[in-house]
Design an enzyme around this catalytic site. Sequence first.
Site, short mmCIF file in Angstrom:
data_model
loop_
_atom_site.label_atom_id
_atom_site.label_comp_id
_atom_site.label_asym_id
_atom_site.label_seq_id
_atom_site.Cartn_x
_atom_site.Cartn_y
_atom_site.Cartn_z
CB SER A 128 -0.88 0.04 1.26
OG SER A 128 -1.87 -0.96 1.21
CD GLN A 151 -12.52 -1.41 2.70
OE1 GLN A 151 -11.43 -1.66 2.18
NE2 GLN A 151 -13.67 -1.47 2.02
CG ASP A 179 -16.74 0.95 5.23
OD1 ASP A 179 -16.75 1.99 4.53
OD2 ASP A 179 -17.11 -0.15 4.79
CB VAL A 180 -14.19 6.30 4.55
CG1 VAL A 180 -12.82 6.27 5.19
CG2 VAL A 180 -14.17 5.73 3.13
CB VAL A 194 -9.55 5.79 1.16
CG1 VAL A 194 -10.85 5.09 0.83
CG2 VAL A 194 -9.04 5.36 2.53
CE1 TYR A 200 -7.72 5.42 -11.47
CE2 TYR A 200 -8.33 7.71 -11.82
CZ TYR A 200 -7.88 6.71 -10.99
OH TYR A 200 -7.60 6.99 -9.67
CE LYS A 215 -7.74 8.63 -6.78
NZ LYS A 215 -7.60 8.44 -5.32
CB ILE A 263 2.55 2.05 -7.15
CG1 ILE A 263 3.31 3.37 -7.22
CG2 ILE A 263 3.29 1.06 -6.26
CD1 ILE A 263 3.49 4.06 -5.86
CB THR A 282 -1.12 -1.01 -4.51
OG1 THR A 282 -2.13 -0.41 -5.33
CG2 THR A 282 0.05 -0.05 -4.37
CG LEU A 283 -4.01 -5.58 -1.97
CD1 LEU A 283 -4.87 -5.62 -0.70
CD2 LEU A 283 -4.10 -6.91 -2.70
P1 NAD Z 1 -4.38 -0.16 -1.67
O1 NAD Z 1 -5.34 -1.18 -2.16
O2 NAD Z 1 -3.21 -0.65 -0.93
O3 NAD Z 1 -5.12 0.94 -0.80
C1 NAD Z 1 -6.45 1.33 -1.03
C2 NAD Z 1 -7.08 1.44 0.33
O4 NAD Z 1 -8.40 1.94 0.26
C3 NAD Z 1 -7.13 0.08 1.07
O5 NAD Z 1 -6.46 0.18 2.28
C4 NAD Z 1 -8.62 -0.12 1.29
O6 NAD Z 1 -8.88 -0.79 2.51
C5 NAD Z 1 -9.09 1.33 1.31
N1 NAD Z 1 -10.54 1.45 1.14
C6 NAD Z 1 -11.30 1.18 0.07
N2 NAD Z 1 -12.62 1.38 0.36
C7 NAD Z 1 -12.66 1.78 1.66
C8 NAD Z 1 -13.71 2.12 2.55
N3 NAD Z 1 -15.01 2.07 2.18
N4 NAD Z 1 -13.38 2.48 3.81
C9 NAD Z 1 -12.11 2.52 4.23
N5 NAD Z 1 -11.07 2.21 3.43
C10 NAD Z 1 -11.35 1.84 2.16
O7 NAD Z 1 -3.94 0.68 -2.97
P2 NAD Z 1 -3.09 2.02 -3.14
O8 NAD Z 1 -2.67 2.00 -4.55
O9 NAD Z 1 -2.10 2.13 -2.07
O10 NAD Z 1 -4.20 3.15 -3.00
C11 NAD Z 1 -4.11 4.22 -2.09
C12 NAD Z 1 -4.53 5.53 -2.75
O11 NAD Z 1 -3.56 5.87 -3.74
C13 NAD Z 1 -5.88 5.49 -3.45
O12 NAD Z 1 -6.55 6.72 -3.26
C14 NAD Z 1 -5.48 5.37 -4.91
O13 NAD Z 1 -6.46 5.91 -5.76
C15 NAD Z 1 -4.23 6.22 -4.92
N6 NAD Z 1 -3.33 6.04 -6.06
C16 NAD Z 1 -2.89 4.80 -6.40
C17 NAD Z 1 -2.03 4.65 -7.47
C18 NAD Z 1 -1.55 3.30 -7.91
O14 NAD Z 1 -1.14 3.14 -9.07
N7 NAD Z 1 -1.53 2.30 -7.06
C19 NAD Z 1 -1.61 5.78 -8.19
C20 NAD Z 1 -2.07 7.04 -7.80
C21 NAD Z 1 -2.94 7.16 -6.73
O1 0WE Z 2 -6.81 4.88 -8.11
C1 0WE Z 2 -6.40 3.83 -8.58
C2 0WE Z 2 -7.19 2.55 -8.41
C3 0WE Z 2 -8.39 2.73 -7.54
C4 0WE Z 2 -9.36 1.58 -7.53
C5 0WE Z 2 -9.02 0.25 -7.72
C6 0WE Z 2 -10.00 -0.74 -7.66
C7 0WE Z 2 -9.71 -2.19 -7.92
C8 0WE Z 2 -10.68 -3.08 -7.16
C9 0WE Z 2 -10.68 1.90 -7.29
N1 0WE Z 2 -11.63 0.97 -7.24
C10 0WE Z 2 -11.32 -0.34 -7.39
N2 0WE Z 2 -12.33 -1.27 -7.32
C11 0WE Z 2 -12.10 -2.58 -7.23
O2 0WE Z 2 -13.03 -3.40 -7.19
N3 0WE Z 2 -5.22 3.84 -9.29
C12 0WE Z 2 -4.60 5.11 -9.57
C13 0WE Z 2 -4.60 2.63 -9.86
C14 0WE Z 2 -5.14 2.47 -11.24
O3 0WE Z 2 -6.33 1.91 -11.46
C15 0WE Z 2 -6.56 1.96 -12.82
C16 0WE Z 2 -5.48 2.58 -13.46
C17 0WE Z 2 -4.55 2.91 -12.44
C18 0WE Z 2 -3.25 3.61 -12.63
C19 0WE Z 2 -7.67 1.53 -13.54
C20 0WE Z 2 -7.66 1.68 -14.93
C21 0WE Z 2 -6.60 2.30 -15.56
C22 0WE Z 2 -5.48 2.76 -14.84
#
Ligand code: NAD
Ligand code: 0WE
Length: 260
Positions: A17, A38, A62-63, A90, A155, A162, A191, A193-194
Site C-alpha cells: 500500500s 477497512q 469504513d469511510v 483511500v 480509469y 479524483k 504502482i 498495489t492491491l
Molecule cells: P491499496 O489497495 O493498498 O489501498 C487502497 C485502500 O483503500 C485500502 O487500504 C482499502 O482498505 C481502502 N478502502 C477502500 N474502500 C474503503 C472504505 N469504504 N473504507 C475505508 N477504506 C477503504 O492501494 P493504493 O494503490 O495504495 O491506493 C491508495 C490511494 O492511492 C488510493 O486513493 C489510490 O487511488 C491512490 N493512487 C494509487 C495509485 C496506484 O497506481 N496504485 C496511483 C495514484 C494514486
Molecule cells: O486509483 C487507482 C485505483 C483505484 C481503484 C481500484 C479498484 C480495484 C478493485 C478503485 N476501485 C477499485 N475497485 C475494485 O473493485 N489507481 C490510480 C490505480 C489504477 O487503477 C486503474 C489505473 C490505475 C493507474 C484503472 C484503470 C486504468 C489505470
Amino acid sequence: MMHGKKVLIVGVASPRSIAWGIAKAMHREGAELAFTYQNEKLRSRVEKIAEECGSELVLPCDVASDTQIDDVFAAIRDHWGALDVVVHAVGFAPREQLEGNFADAVTREGFAIAHDISAYSFAALAKAARPLMQGRNGALLTLSYLGSVRAMPSYNVMGLAKASLEACTRYLAQSLGPENIRANAISAGPIKTLAASGIARFRSMLENVSRVAPLRRTITADEVGNVACFLCSDYASAITGEVVNVDAGYNILGMPELEQ
Ligand code: NAD
Ligand code: 0WE
C-alpha cells in the site's frame, strides 16, 4: 522531519500500500502513528504492520460510515488528546466501472459510490479531525492520480472522483487555512498495489511509464512517503491546496520521445 507529530494513517491494506510507504517514512522521521483498517478481513494485516512502527492505536474505519469515522476520532481524542496529521489513501469504485469504455460503464450508482468513498471521505475525515487539530500546524494529505486531469482508458469514473478529490483539497485549504490546517494532495504515478491488482493491462501501463517518463522508470511507495513527509512537515508550512506530482515526470510530457 516529523519529530513528535501525531499522525493518523487511513488506507493501509498490504505491505505494498502507498499508505504503508508513507507510514514507514513518517515513522523514520520521528512521527507517532495510528492506523485504521477497512474491515475485519484486513484487521490482522494492519495490526502487524502497525506493530512494526511501534503503533498502539489500530482502529476500524469504513469511510462509508459516519459513526465509524466519529468513533475513530473519539478514540484518538481519548488516547492522544490532539492530532497533527491525517493521511487519506483511500479510493474505490465498483469493479465494473473500471472496465471498458467510460460511457458504456458509467452508472448513477457507480458514480455515487466512487465519489462517496474516494472524494467525500477526505472532507469527512477533515471535518472530524478539525477539533483535534486546533492550535497546531495541522496537515491533511490525500492521494490522487493523473486521470483526474487527463482522460485515460479504463480509469473512467475514478477520474471524475479524483478531480473532485483535488477540488476538495483546494476547498479544504481555503476553509481550514485560517486555523493553520493545510491540505495537499500527491498525484502518484502507477504502482502495483492491491488497488491495481486485477486492473486489465496494468503491467503494460507500468511498462509504458518506464519507457516514456523523463526518468525512464516507475516510482515506489517509499518515494511517495518521502514527499508525504515533506508536505506534512513544518518545512512545507506555506504550501496548501497543492497537488504535487510524484510520477518520474510523466505528466509533463506533450509527446513521448519517439523510439529509434
Ligand atoms: P491499496 O489497495 O493498498 O489501498 C487502497 C485502500 O483503500 C485500502 O487500504 C482499502 O482498505 C481502502 N478502502 C477502500 N474502500 C474503503 C472504505 N469504504 N473504507 C475505508 N477504506 C477503504 O492501494 P493504493 O494503490 O495504495 O491506493 C491508495 C490511494 O492511492 C488510493 O486513493 C489510490 O487511488 C491512490 N493512487 C494509487 C495509485 C496506484 O497506481 N496504485 C496511483 C495514484 C494514486
Ligand atoms: O486509483 C487507482 C485505483 C483505484 C481503484 C481500484 C479498484 C480495484 C478493485 C478503485 N476501485 C477499485 N475497485 C475494485 O473493485 N489507481 C490510480 C490505480 C489504477 O487503477 C486503474 C489505473 C490505475 C493507474 C484503472 C484503470 C486504468 C489505470
